[in-house]
Design an enzyme around this catalytic site. Structure first.
Site, short mmCIF file in Angstrom:
data_model
loop_
_atom_site.label_atom_id
_atom_site.label_comp_id
_atom_site.label_asym_id
_atom_site.label_seq_id
_atom_site.Cartn_x
_atom_site.Cartn_y
_atom_site.Cartn_z
N ARG A 8 0.84 -1.22 0.00
CA ARG A 8 0.00 0.00 0.00
C ARG A 8 0.86 1.26 0.00
O ARG A 8 0.58 2.21 -0.72
CB ARG A 8 -0.96 -0.02 1.19
CG ARG A 8 -2.06 -1.00 0.96
CD ARG A 8 -2.97 -1.27 2.12
NE ARG A 8 -3.94 -2.26 1.66
CZ ARG A 8 -4.95 -2.72 2.36
NH1 ARG A 8 -5.16 -2.27 3.58
NH2 ARG A 8 -5.77 -3.61 1.85
N TYR A 11 -5.88 -1.29 -7.26
CA TYR A 11 -5.34 -2.50 -6.60
C TYR A 11 -4.82 -2.21 -5.19
O TYR A 11 -4.77 -1.06 -4.76
CB TYR A 11 -4.33 -3.26 -7.46
CG TYR A 11 -3.09 -2.58 -7.98
CD1 TYR A 11 -2.57 -1.42 -7.45
CD2 TYR A 11 -2.41 -3.17 -9.06
CE1 TYR A 11 -1.40 -0.86 -7.96
CE2 TYR A 11 -1.25 -2.60 -9.57
CZ TYR A 11 -0.75 -1.45 -9.01
OH TYR A 11 0.40 -0.91 -9.50
N GLU A 12 -4.49 -3.29 -4.50
CA GLU A 12 -4.09 -3.19 -3.08
C GLU A 12 -5.23 -2.68 -2.20
O GLU A 12 -5.00 -1.93 -1.24
CB GLU A 12 -2.88 -2.28 -2.92
CG GLU A 12 -1.58 -3.02 -2.88
CD GLU A 12 -1.74 -4.37 -2.23
OE1 GLU A 12 -2.22 -4.42 -1.08
OE2 GLU A 12 -1.42 -5.38 -2.87
N GLY A 13 -6.46 -3.05 -2.52
CA GLY A 13 -7.63 -2.50 -1.82
C GLY A 13 -7.98 -1.19 -2.50
O GLY A 13 -7.16 -0.26 -2.51
N GLN A 30 -9.76 1.72 1.27
CA GLN A 30 -8.79 2.44 2.12
C GLN A 30 -9.50 3.44 3.01
O GLN A 30 -9.15 3.60 4.18
CB GLN A 30 -7.76 3.19 1.26
CG GLN A 30 -6.96 2.32 0.31
CD GLN A 30 -6.20 1.22 1.00
OE1 GLN A 30 -5.68 1.41 2.09
NE2 GLN A 30 -6.16 0.05 0.39
#
Ligand SMILES: Cc1cc2nc3c(=O)[nH]c(=O)nc-3n(C[C@H](O)[C@H](O)[C@H](O)COP(=O)(O)OP(=O)(O)OC[C@H]3O[C@@H](n4cnc5c(N)ncnc54)[C@H](O)[C@@H]3O)c2cc1C
Length: 598
Positions: free
Chosen positions: A298, A442-444, A449
């Site tokens: 992140r 991506y990555e949440g 977030q």
């Protein structure tokens, strides 16, 4: 063709003058000897690699993309990518901040941060191969068994092998509790893993002999949902006890996604057909272990957008000085030319300054966070380690979402500076916009977030960690509150720093009545918090700049920093008022809309 100059001066300003990192390192035994000369030399060489090796492959990598051989399941990366990686490994860059116990150079993470900012400016798609490996290294370093560390860490450290994170499946991305990949225990203590993963970045390539996949899967007795997920290390080639490569593990790339950007990175569909893996960490606690890699990723994704914002800004600035269109509203500026350069037009300047301010705010935040990580990992005082860890956890969703959203605003603005030429491939500007777009997903996703920030990290602990950041703001306000020259930088953060806890309580109370209130406010909330964080760093940067100017320093860098900070507070920061208003508009106008969304 775009150009790229590593922003070494701004990095050095932050490292040495704002955060005084070498003073911080003195308290950390393993970094106590790291001095300013070492830092500057590393940055210089890292910048050279980024600008001279990775950057020239950016457009060609985007045009060529990756190719999969369906028979062999092998992927060929764009021309030049593999030799560039070999040069990266040869130069020791993969090992820069890794543990000396596994062959690393043991340098502080802040240096890795700056290295990767430059690599991302130069070539995000290429930088993802070593970037993900570093995340896998961190995860195994934190949660691997001694055996796993011995087998994998030296090779990930040197860059001889790369790593991936295999979470997503066709039916589940955000909600990993739904994942179906199965892990069956075998009598020898290993596991037989079966399932399908998609969207796996750097999931297959020709850089290295082996690829170390970190795979989330379910054990037979796993509870349903996210509490039943375990983590496994599943190498492409099995690894013998002596470290040599064994037979091919049946974990194959069966397809590559055709996508909007980052074409040089292989986004792999992966079929796992009874591949043999070993458990990382405790059974059913895989998500917690994987969070080491996800948190690193992140921060890394924020860094990708910082890199793209910087390179887009540099090119838009050069173009705006060169391109002649129309005369300035306030009278001709370039009398010897048939028209004025577009940089005379207020809105062109505004677009450029937006990108510059978002890059400089992001760089400050990223360096601050990695310095916190250095302290969280290695500071001798347990309280400092704990405080640093908590603060970086609070700031991580802001890094991921605020910087990538700003990257979207900035790369678009920089493309706009080029007019129609920005939309044309040869200038390279549209690639920055396309490459940045995935960073918001991506990555949440950035929505996730914002829920993580407001729901878990702020309301989840009654604002305790938020108060810690609030204290930093209050300290600065107290220090500089009487300094008239700082008023334009201090007053906005003093006001917002006072408002944010009340705003948080208001949303929290509404959320107790109706949880959708939190969901409806979260995205706006994260942007408000992001501006408080950027505002704090701009005030700190302005503080140093004013001091230097008062001391007679003639370097125009400081005047430029003040002008950028002034622009930031006047033109970007004030959106917090609108965001608080839209957050306060509540959930009903969103949720009571079945007719509108029928
Ligand atoms: C190029 C690329 C590279 C990737 N690399 C990797 C990788 O290396 N490894 C890996 O495992 N994965 C990877 N991913 C997957 C990526 O992390 C997921 O796409 C992402 O997490 C979103 O999941 P999803 O696509 O299934 O969307 P979904 O989860 O289906 O979400 C769809 C939409 O619903 C929203 N949504 C979902 N739940 C909520 C909620 N509770 N509240 C509000 N909104 C919600 C989301 O924000 C999103 O807008 C990659 C994806 C791409 C495209």
């Amino acid at each position: 063709m775009p150009a790229y100059t590593p922003p070494l001066r701004d990095m050095q300003f932050l490292l040495h003058e704002v955060f005084k990192v070498t003073d911080e390192f003195k308290a950390i035994a393993r970094h106590a000897e790291v001095d300013a000369d070492t830092i500057n030399a590393v940055l210089q060489e890292a910048g050279k690699f980024a600008a001279e090796v990775a950057f020239p492959l950016n457009i060609s990598g985007d045009t060529e993309g990756c190719r999969l051989d369906q028979q062999t399941h092998e992927v060929t990366t764009p021309q030049g990518f593999k030799p560039a990686y070999a040069q990266f490994v040869e130069g020791g860059w993969a090992a820069l901040s890794c543990d000396p116990a596994y062959g690393g150079q043991g340098l502080p993470l802040v240096l890795n941060q700056c290295l990767y900012e430059m690599l991302n400016s130069a070539n995000q798609a290429w930088a993802m191969y070593p970037g993900l490996s570093h995340g896998a290294y961190e995860c195994l370093h934190a949660h691997g068994t001694d055996e796993q560390k011995k087998l994998y860490l030296p090779r990930l450290t040197s860059g001889e092998w790369t790593g991936t994170m295999c979470l997503t499946e066709p039916h589940c991305g955000t909600d990993l509790g739904l994942l179906r990949t199965r892990a069956e225990p075998l009598p020898d203590g290993t596991y037989k893993i079966t399932g399908n993963k998609i969207f796996i970045s750097a999931g297959e390539h020709d850089f290295t002999e082996n690829i170390v996949h970190l795979v989330l899967a379910r054990l037979p007795d796993a509870p349903a949902g996210s509490k039943g997920i375990s983590l496994f290390v599943v190498p492409k080639f099995k690894v013998n006890a002596d470290g040599s490569l064994g037979e091919r593990n049946p974990i194959y790339c069966t397809g590559l996604e055709h996508k909007m950007g980052i074409h040089g990175n292989a986004t792999a569909q992966i079929a796992i057909d009874g591949a043999i893996g070993t458990l990382v960490g405790q059974p059913h606690k895989g998500l917690a272990a994987m969070f080491v890699m996800m948190n690193a990723a992140r921060l890394g994704v924020g860094n990708q957008s910082l890199g793209l914002t910087e390179v887009a800004y540099q090119n838009a600035l050069a173009y705006a000085k060169d391109r002649l269109q129309m005369r300035s509203l306030s009278g001709t500026k370039a009398k010897d030319k048939p028209a004025d350069p577009i940089i005379v037009h207020p809105d062109v300047r505004k677009m450029l300054l937006t990108a510059k301010a978002y890059a400089e705010g992001a760089r400050a935040l990223q360096i601050f966070c990695t310095l916190l990580l250095d302290k969280a990992h290695s500071h001798p005082d347990e309280n400092v380690r704990k405080d640093s860890d908590e603060l970086v956890a609070l700031l991580t969703p802001i890094v991921k979402a605020f910087i990538t959203d700003n990257g979207h605003i900035s790369t678009n603005a920089c493309m706009q500076v080029f007019g129609g030429h920005g939309f044309i491939k040869e200038w390279g500007m549209e690639q920055f916009v396309r490459d940045n777009r995935i960073n918001m997903i991506y990555e949440g996703t950035n929505t996730i977030q914002s829920l993580d920030l407001l729901g878990r990290k702020v309301l989840g602990n009654q604002g305790a960690t938020l108060k810690k950041f609030g204290k930093l703001v209050a300290q600065l306000v107290e220090e500089e509150g009487v300094n008239e020259k700082m008023a334009e930088f201090i007053n906005p953060i003093a006001y917002l720093g006072d408002q944010l806890p009340k705003f948080t309580t208001e949303i929290g109370l509404r959320g107790l009545q109706n949880p959708d209130e939190v969901g409806a406010a979260a995205v706006d909330y994260l942007r408000v918090a992001g501006h408080l964080v950027f505002g704090y760093f701009f005030a700190r940067m302005a503080q140093v700049a004013l001091r230097e100017i008062a001391a007679g320093n003639q370097d125009p860098f400081y005047g430029a920093k003040l002008q950028t900070a002034r622009f930031y507070f006047a033109k970007l920061f004030p959106e917090t008022a609108t965001l608080m208003r839209t957050a306060r508009a509540g959930s009903q106008v969103v949720m009571d809309t079945d007719l509108a969304l029928a």
